[in-house]
Write a protein that holds these residues in place. Sequence first.
Motif, mmCIF file in Angstrom:
data_model
loop_
_atom_site.group_PDB
_atom_site.id
_atom_site.type_symbol
_atom_site.label_atom_id
_atom_site.label_comp_id
_atom_site.label_asym_id
_atom_site.label_seq_id
_atom_site.Cartn_x
_atom_site.Cartn_y
_atom_site.Cartn_z
ATOM 1 N N LYS A 49 -61.202 -6.132 41.469
ATOM 2 C CA LYS A 49 -60.028 -5.305 41.756
ATOM 3 C C LYS A 49 -60.247 -4.436 42.986
ATOM 4 C CE LYS A 49 -57.711 -5.300 37.357
ATOM 5 N NZ LYS A 49 -56.896 -4.553 36.419
ATOM 6 N N THR A 50 -60.353 -5.110 44.112
ATOM 7 C CA THR A 50 -60.492 -4.448 45.404
ATOM 8 C C THR A 50 -59.493 -5.079 46.362
ATOM 9 O OG1 THR A 50 -62.138 -6.035 46.203
ATOM 10 C CG2 THR A 50 -62.964 -4.088 45.008
ATOM 11 N N LYS A 51 -59.375 -4.475 47.529
ATOM 12 C CA LYS A 51 -58.479 -5.029 48.548
ATOM 13 C C LYS A 51 -58.935 -6.435 48.947
ATOM 14 C CE LYS A 51 -56.249 -3.790 52.906
ATOM 15 N NZ LYS A 51 -56.164 -2.773 54.005
ATOM 16 N N TYR A 99 -47.550 -3.527 47.291
ATOM 17 C CA TYR A 99 -48.156 -3.422 45.965
ATOM 18 C C TYR A 99 -48.720 -2.040 45.664
ATOM 19 C CZ TYR A 99 -51.180 -3.890 41.957
ATOM 20 O OH TYR A 99 -51.776 -3.674 40.741
ATOM 21 N N LYS A 100 -49.452 -1.461 46.604
ATOM 22 C CA LYS A 100 -50.113 -0.186 46.335
ATOM 23 C C LYS A 100 -49.095 0.890 45.957
ATOM 24 C CE LYS A 100 -54.352 1.072 46.009
ATOM 25 N NZ LYS A 100 -55.247 0.318 45.109
ATOM 26 N N ARG A 101 -47.985 0.934 46.679
ATOM 27 C CA ARG A 101 -46.951 1.939 46.391
ATOM 28 C C ARG A 101 -46.323 1.693 45.020
ATOM 29 N NH1 ARG A 101 -43.971 1.669 52.324
ATOM 30 N NH2 ARG A 101 -45.786 2.380 53.553
ATOM 31 N N SER A 147 -47.695 -0.011 42.497
ATOM 32 C CA SER A 147 -48.686 0.120 41.431
ATOM 33 C C SER A 147 -48.882 1.585 41.026
ATOM 34 C CB SER A 147 -50.029 -0.494 41.846
ATOM 35 O OG SER A 147 -50.624 0.255 42.878
ATOM 36 N N VAL A 148 -48.725 2.488 41.986
ATOM 37 C CA VAL A 148 -48.831 3.923 41.660
ATOM 38 C C VAL A 148 -47.766 4.320 40.653
ATOM 39 C CG1 VAL A 148 -48.582 6.258 42.598
ATOM 40 C CG2 VAL A 148 -49.890 4.546 43.872
#
Length: 199
Positions: A107-109, A189-191, A193-194
């Motif tokens: 679970k990393t970039k 995704y990052k936005r 997933s938050v």
Amino acid sequence: MDKKKLFNIKNVVLMGMFGAIGGVLMLFEFPLPFIAPSFYGLDLSEIPVLVGTFAMGPLAGVITEVVKILVKLVLKPTSTGFVGEFSNVCMGCALILPAGLIYKFKKTKKGAVAGMVVGTVCMATVGSMLNAVVMLPFYSNFMPLESILEAGAAINPAIGSVWTFVLFAVAPFNLIKGALVSIITALVYKRISVIIHKK
């Protein structure tokens, strides 16, 4: 992820929501006339499915993929005797399963990028095989196979058979689709997933 955790209220809602968004996105297609004949339409319906896969795991991704197809069928009935929808599920799973499995264990970039690269290659491979064995023979009932190959040859003169068609038209088409879906997923995704993982 155990069944109880996978099918909690939050995840069920998310799978339904991402599947519904994917089903709507399936209705919006655009051609890549420099790669494949115009009857090959590119859609971005795998983006919400891939986001859901990264957020909840590979099994949730498969369920979301099936929900996507069911929503699409409600909005627009099949015109291919469900062959197109079946192929879409297979190609979608070929993308999200490798991507989701790799990301699950890393679970990393870098893990996400590696997963999407492997998934894109798998989708292009599965898409090529399905087109050669299922889709093109099926569509030849409505449009002569020779006409399909001629449409491909008009774009790329190297196309002269079913296998050169899938090699020079279908595979590049799916590689572009996978790359586009992956890039957009990586950007959003990052936005998302938050919000998803917010308590």
